[in-house]
Design a protein around this motif. Structure first.
Motif, mmCIF file in Angstrom:
data_model
loop_
_atom_site.group_PDB
_atom_site.id
_atom_site.type_symbol
_atom_site.label_atom_id
_atom_site.label_comp_id
_atom_site.label_asym_id
_atom_site.label_seq_id
_atom_site.Cartn_x
_atom_site.Cartn_y
_atom_site.Cartn_z
ATOM 1 N N SER A 87 0.813 -1.221 0.000
ATOM 2 C CA SER A 87 0.000 0.000 0.000
ATOM 3 C C SER A 87 0.849 1.276 0.000
ATOM 4 C CB SER A 87 -0.966 0.013 1.189
ATOM 5 O OG SER A 87 -0.268 0.025 2.398
ATOM 6 N N ARG A 88 2.178 1.124 0.209
ATOM 7 C CA ARG A 88 3.009 2.326 0.316
ATOM 8 C C ARG A 88 4.249 2.327 -0.567
ATOM 9 N NH1 ARG A 88 0.807 1.305 5.369
ATOM 10 N NH2 ARG A 88 -0.355 3.073 6.210
ATOM 11 N N HIS A 91 4.379 5.531 -2.569
ATOM 12 C CA HIS A 91 3.840 6.650 -1.787
ATOM 13 C C HIS A 91 4.536 7.962 -2.145
ATOM 14 C CE1 HIS A 91 2.374 8.847 1.743
ATOM 15 N NE2 HIS A 91 1.518 7.854 1.904
ATOM 16 N N LYS A 92 3.839 9.091 -1.963
ATOM 17 C CA LYS A 92 4.418 10.415 -2.218
ATOM 18 C C LYS A 92 5.570 10.730 -1.273
ATOM 19 C CE LYS A 92 0.293 12.802 -3.860
ATOM 20 N NZ LYS A 92 -0.659 13.879 -3.556
ATOM 21 N N TRP A 96 8.300 6.671 3.179
ATOM 22 C CA TRP A 96 7.639 5.383 2.930
ATOM 23 C C TRP A 96 8.362 4.596 1.844
ATOM 24 C CZ3 TRP A 96 5.125 2.964 6.294
ATOM 25 C CH2 TRP A 96 4.243 3.595 7.161
#
Length: 114
Positions: A87-88, A91-92, A96
């Motif tokens: 899920s990461r 990531h921005k 992460w």
């Protein structure tokens, strides 16, 4: 299981310094402004330590930027890491993506990343 340093109980424990914060993406101008915020928080800290007035404590709490770095101890299993990783991984936030790179170095990481 997670454990963290409580902001509420520990915010006044030490002087704020630039290295307590993630500021690597700030422009030189905003770094100057940010340093002024740190100075204001340190003034409130000194006032709080001297007077023990909760009004001074609130100044630190409400001025505390989200980029303040706190220590956290976490115990995870591979199933939890797998969910976090997937899920990461794109990531921005750089942190992460760095975390996901670290996960890739774990023994049997293919169970997480595969």
């Amino acid at each position: 299981m997670a454990n963290s340093c409580s902001t509420m109980h520990k915010i006044q424990a030490k002087e704020f310094v630039l290295s307590d914060f993630s500021t690597e993406h700030l422009s030189p101008t905003n770094l100057i402004v940010f340093s002024m915020v740190i100075d204001a928080m340190n003034n409130a800290r000194l006032d709080f330590l001297q007077r023990k007035d909760k009004k001074d404590w609130w100044q630190m709490i409400q001025m505390l930027p989200t980029c303040y770095n706190q220590k956290r101890t976490v115990q995870l299993n591979y199933a939890v890491l797998k969910n976090m990783y997937h899920s990461r991984q794109n990531h921005k936030l750089d942190e992460w993506r760095e975390f996901c790179k670290w996960v890739e170095t774990l023994p049997y990481s293919q169970l997480i990343t595969g």
